[in-house]
Design an enzyme around this catalytic site. Structure first.
Site, PDB file in Angstrom:
ATOM      1  N   HIS A   1      -5.536 -33.404  17.206  1.00 59.71           N
ATOM      2  CA  HIS A   1      -4.412 -34.564  17.474  1.00 59.71           C
ATOM      3  C   HIS A   1      -3.258 -33.656  18.075  1.00 59.71           C
ATOM      4  O   HIS A   1      -2.294 -34.221  18.210  1.00 59.71           O
ATOM      5  CB  HIS A   1      -3.939 -35.218  16.404  1.00 59.71           C
ATOM      6  CG  HIS A   1      -5.015 -36.246  15.694  1.00 59.71           C
ATOM      7  ND1 HIS A   1      -5.359 -37.440  16.304  1.00 59.71           N
ATOM      8  CD2 HIS A   1      -6.018 -35.810  14.918  1.00 59.71           C
ATOM      9  CE1 HIS A   1      -6.426 -37.945  15.747  1.00 59.71           C
ATOM     10  NE2 HIS A   1      -6.785 -36.836  14.838  1.00 59.71           N
TER      11      HIS A   1
ATOM     12  N   GLU B   1      -4.875  -6.793  14.553  1.00 58.19           N
ATOM     13  CA  GLU B   1      -4.269  -5.514  14.157  1.00 58.19           C
ATOM     14  C   GLU B   1      -5.659  -4.548  14.300  1.00 58.19           C
ATOM     15  O   GLU B   1      -5.337  -3.502  14.465  1.00 58.19           O
ATOM     16  CB  GLU B   1      -3.752  -5.502  12.786  1.00 58.19           C
ATOM     17  CG  GLU B   1      -2.742  -4.422  12.663  1.00 58.19           C
ATOM     18  CD  GLU B   1      -1.996  -4.204  11.260  1.00 58.19           C
ATOM     19  OE1 GLU B   1      -2.417  -4.266  10.256  1.00 58.19           O
ATOM     20  OE2 GLU B   1      -0.866  -4.592  11.442  1.00 58.19           O
TER      21      GLU B   1
ATOM     22  N   LYS C   1       9.268  -0.826  14.140  1.00 60.17           N
ATOM     23  CA  LYS C   1       9.777  -0.663  12.894  1.00 60.17           C
ATOM     24  C   LYS C   1      10.896   0.572  13.008  1.00 60.17           C
ATOM     25  O   LYS C   1      11.904   0.432  12.268  1.00 60.17           O
ATOM     26  CB  LYS C   1       8.704   0.132  11.849  1.00 60.17           C
ATOM     27  CG  LYS C   1       7.695  -1.083  11.339  1.00 60.17           C
ATOM     28  CD  LYS C   1       6.788  -0.121  10.280  1.00 60.17           C
ATOM     29  CE  LYS C   1       5.690  -1.212  10.136  1.00 60.17           C
ATOM     30  NZ  LYS C   1       4.786  -0.532   9.157  1.00 60.17           N
TER      31      LYS C   1
ATOM     32  N   LYS D   1       0.846  -1.077  -0.079  1.00 60.54           N
ATOM     33  CA  LYS D   1      -0.041   0.075  -0.008  1.00 60.54           C
ATOM     34  C   LYS D   1       0.920   1.139  -0.133  1.00 60.54           C
ATOM     35  O   LYS D   1       0.588   2.143  -0.562  1.00 60.54           O
ATOM     36  CB  LYS D   1      -0.915   0.031   1.269  1.00 60.54           C
ATOM     37  CG  LYS D   1      -1.659   1.129   1.325  1.00 60.54           C
ATOM     38  CD  LYS D   1      -2.975   0.876   2.542  1.00 60.54           C
ATOM     39  CE  LYS D   1      -3.412   2.393   2.854  1.00 60.54           C
ATOM     40  NZ  LYS D   1      -4.411   2.321   3.927  1.00 60.54           N
TER      41      LYS D   1
ATOM     42  N   GLY E   1      -4.940  -1.884   4.944  1.00 58.25           N
ATOM     43  CA  GLY E   1      -3.938  -2.860   4.331  1.00 58.25           C
ATOM     44  C   GLY E   1      -4.705  -4.183   4.844  1.00 58.25           C
ATOM     45  O   GLY E   1      -4.765  -5.337   3.948  1.00 58.25           O
ATOM     46  N   ARG E   2      -5.257  -4.553   5.829  1.00 59.87           N
ATOM     47  CA  ARG E   2      -5.942  -5.755   5.926  1.00 59.87           C
ATOM     48  C   ARG E   2      -7.413  -5.924   5.635  1.00 59.87           C
ATOM     49  O   ARG E   2      -7.942  -7.151   5.801  1.00 59.87           O
ATOM     50  CB  ARG E   2      -5.978  -6.284   7.823  1.00 59.87           C
ATOM     51  CG  ARG E   2      -6.520  -4.955   8.545  1.00 59.87           C
ATOM     52  CD  ARG E   2      -6.159  -4.948  10.171  1.00 59.87           C
ATOM     53  NE  ARG E   2      -6.571  -3.641  10.836  1.00 59.87           N
ATOM     54  CZ  ARG E   2      -5.689  -2.558  10.923  1.00 59.87           C
ATOM     55  NH1 ARG E   2      -4.745  -2.812  10.295  1.00 59.87           N
ATOM     56  NH2 ARG E   2      -6.297  -1.640  11.663  1.00 59.87           N
TER      57      ARG E   2
ATOM     58  N   GLU F   1      10.532  -4.726   4.552  1.00 55.20           N
ATOM     59  CA  GLU F   1      10.437  -6.322   4.034  1.00 55.20           C
ATOM     60  C   GLU F   1      10.382  -6.404   2.710  1.00 55.20           C
ATOM     61  O   GLU F   1      10.995  -6.980   2.148  1.00 55.20           O
ATOM     62  CB  GLU F   1       9.775  -6.945   4.832  1.00 55.20           C
ATOM     63  CG  GLU F   1       9.947  -7.101   6.308  1.00 55.20           C
ATOM     64  CD  GLU F   1       9.086  -6.080   7.090  1.00 55.20           C
ATOM     65  OE1 GLU F   1       8.978  -5.070   6.707  1.00 55.20           O
ATOM     66  OE2 GLU F   1       8.999  -6.473   8.261  1.00 55.20           O
TER      67      GLU F   1
HETATM   68  O1  F6P Z   1       3.233  -3.012   9.844  1.00 56.32           O
HETATM   69  C1  F6P Z   1       2.031  -3.338   9.423  1.00 56.32           C
HETATM   70  C2  F6P Z   1       1.469  -2.747   8.109  1.00 56.32           C
HETATM   71  O2  F6P Z   1       1.281  -1.460   8.095  1.00 56.32           O
HETATM   72  C3  F6P Z   1      -0.021  -3.558   7.656  1.00 56.32           C
HETATM   73  O3  F6P Z   1      -1.053  -2.860   8.435  1.00 56.32           O
HETATM   74  C4  F6P Z   1      -0.001  -3.519   6.492  1.00 56.32           C
HETATM   75  O4  F6P Z   1      -0.856  -4.498   6.065  1.00 56.32           O
HETATM   76  C5  F6P Z   1       1.400  -4.082   6.341  1.00 56.32           C
HETATM   77  O5  F6P Z   1       2.159  -3.452   7.298  1.00 56.32           O
HETATM   78  C6  F6P Z   1       2.112  -3.733   5.041  1.00 56.32           C
HETATM   79  O6  F6P Z   1       1.997  -2.490   4.439  1.00 56.32           O
HETATM   80  P1  F6P Z   1       2.188  -2.085   2.867  1.00 56.32           P
HETATM   81  O7  F6P Z   1       0.967  -2.932   2.138  1.00 56.32           O
HETATM   82  O8  F6P Z   1       2.207  -0.686   2.987  1.00 56.32           O
HETATM   83  O9  F6P Z   1       3.577  -2.826   2.651  1.00 56.32           O
END
Ligand code: F6P
Length: 547
Positions: free
Chosen positions: A389, A358, A509, A210, A272-273, A216
């Protein structure tokens, strides 16, 4: 009555629920079912293709009445209306929350700041459709003219969990000539394992973020670009054929080197979620095709409409939300186990963890005051029957109360001998065992020696919901996800918290950004953390031979 500043625990219905709980806390599900032989038929509700049996919860009609009153006193109706209207209900980020617009019909009109967003949604959907059709038909070629056979989605959190869950859930409908991989972790192993057997000439990367700033994802995207260019002779023009982006941030996308013509956009009013049905779902569309994707959107929309219009007593997401709150705040259950009896839903619990925790893992109410009761329970789970199990022992006989959501389908997508009947027999048996247990008298009557009896007793009275649908289709998946999204919203509305921000992820972060150069420094860095963190950093540097 619906004074928004009143803490939940100060609402009249909360007090009524407290005293009601005192009255019924000794009631056992065995008795409740004996008292009302039709309970198992009565305490059910249906919406779209989903049927919910909530009769195995520790509730009476009075409990439900009071929970609905609580929802009314908290202004749930106006909260729902505000969301659907596009009000800026995400107050800490000053944003509207309109994932429901992503699945509205083409003919709908939803205004955000004087602009109808539905045509924008459909412009992106049409662009996705065109692209997906070209990749799936082989018309879209890689840099060397080969067709695309592998699709790697790079993203994390909402830009990964929804896509990977939906891919797994709908794999039955997917094009088996395409290989799908999902890279999320910064751990280089994730990228290495996802790509080790892939040919760059046949591989398309979707960089899904987003913000297009997530550490990452950006690190993985750079590694992907290096990997692809190395395998394709180093010509930077190859990026245009092997990389597309999904983001709200066009500037960052083009700074990365992806042509914005190959970018699929969405908007800041999509969290995002809550984004798996936006362009973030591009990998889903590539896997299952545009028609199935549209069926999934239709499923979401059906649940949205049910949620928006059904009276609370018959409203599936509202009931699920209220029951979760009852189990959490009144029965003291700290977690909810989500137990899909369908192997295709193996990533559904992981997906729900972000959606629920979240969203509602908050301790501050909308007005900035501390909340006065617990908020989000911990969601976890595994598909059945595997979980039976491993951890079900604790659910049946442990000291903690773990409400369970069972999810099951009447028809298997892979019918094979007796498998499905056995699978379903286990779903029904588990909720039956949890609710009714086995008394000491029953255990003794089986000839069990006295000393062994306590070990073999099942107290029962352990609550569960069972969600049944005919078949796991794209449409039903949409309904299921929307059901949980709205249930989370209801809980958040009652706790009076903002379900749509996530400030709790920021500190870690920021600290990591500060630590990276300290790990990397050629000479011993001056460390100004606490003694534990300083020592860990020094030990790491020593172990990796940096100093
Ligand atoms: O660190 C949490 C977060 O901001 C989530 O809310 C989001 O889904 C995820 O990181 C990834 O964010 P982006 O889509 O901006 O890379």
């Amino acid at each position: 009555m619906n004074n928004t500043n009143l803490p939940l625990t100060a609402r009249p219905a909360w007090h009524d629920l407290k005293s009601h709980h005192q009255k019924i806390q000794a009631a056992h599900l065995r008795q409740l079912f004996l008292d009302d032989p039709k309970r198992g038929e009565r305490l059910t509700v249906e919406a779209g293709g989903l049927f919910l049996d909530y009769s195995k919860n520790r509730i009476t009609d009075e409990t439900l009445k009071l929970l609905v009153q609580l929802a009314e006193q908290c202004g749930l109706r106006s909260r729902i209306d505000a969301m659907f209207r596009g009000d800026r209900i995400n107050i800490t980020e000053d944003r509207a929350v309109l994932h429901v617009a992503l699945r509205a019909p083409r003919t709908a009109s939803i205004m955000v700041e004087g602009e109808d967003v539905v045509p924008q949604v459909y412009a992106v959907l049409d662009k996705m459709t065109d692209f997906a059709d070209r990749v799936r038909s082989g018309a879209w070629k890689g840099h060397t003219g080969q067709r695309i056979r592998n699709i790697v989605n790079i993203g994390i959190g909402g830009s990964d969990l929804g896509p990977v869950m939906a891919y797994e859930a709908l794999r039955h409908y997917s094009d088996r000539s395409l290989t799908f991989r999902f890279v999320s972790n910064i751990d280089g192993t994730d990228f290495a394992e996802a790509t080790h057997d892939l040919d760059p000439a046949e591989t398309l990367f979707i960089v899904a973020s987003k913000t297009f700033t997530t550490q990452e994802t950006m690190t993985n995207a750079i590694s992907a670009r290096d990997w692809a260019l190395k395998g394709l002779g180093g010509d930077p023009r190859a990026v245009a054929r092997h990389f597309v982006a999904v983001s709200t941030n066009a500037a960052k996308v083009s700074a990365f080197g992806i042509d914005t013509a190959n970018m699929f956009g969405f908007w800041d009013w999509v969290g995002g979620r809550y984004s798996m049905e936006s362009a973030i779902g591009l990998s889903t569309m590539l896997a299952i095709g545009a028609e199935n994707f549209r069926a999934m959107l239709h499923g979401f929309h059906q649940m949205d409409e049910h949620f928006r219009t059904a009276p609370f007593e018959k409203n599936l997401p509202v009931l699920m939300g209220l029951l979760a709150l009852w189990n959490n705040n009144f029965l003291g259950a700290h977690t909810i186990a989500v137990l899909p009896y369908d192997q295709y839903l193996k990533r559904f619990p992981a997906y729900l963890q972000q959606l629920t925790m979240e969203s509602n893992g908050k301790q501050v109410a909308l007005d900035g005051s501390k909340v006065t009761c617990d908020t989000s329970p911990i969601y976890w789970g595994e598909p059945g029957t595997n979980g039976q199990h491993s951890f079900y022992q604790l659910i049946h006989q442990g000291t903690r109360l773990i409400p369970c959501d069972f999810i099951a389908f009447a028809e298997s997508l892979n019918p094979r001998g007796q498998h499905h009947d056995i699978l379903m027999a286990n779903v029904f048996a588990q909720s039956e065992a949890l609710a009714f247990g086995k008394t000491a008298e029953q255990v003794t009557a089986e000839g069990t020696p006295d000393w062994l009896v306590p070990h073999r007793v099942f107290d029962g009275n352990r609550p569960s919901n069972t969600i049944l649908a005919r078949r796991l289709t794209p449409e039903v998946l949409g309904q299921l996800v929307a059901l949980y999204e709205h249930s989370v919203f209801c809980q958040g509305a009652l706790w009076n918290i903002n379900c749509f921000d996530q400030w709790g992820v920021e500190l870690g972060k920021a600290l990591a950004q500060r630590i990276v150069p300290e790990l990397d420094a050629k000479t011993e860095p001056v460390l100004a953390h606490d003694s534990s963190t300083n020592n860990l950093i020094r030990s790491y540097r020593m172990l990796k031979g940096a100093s």
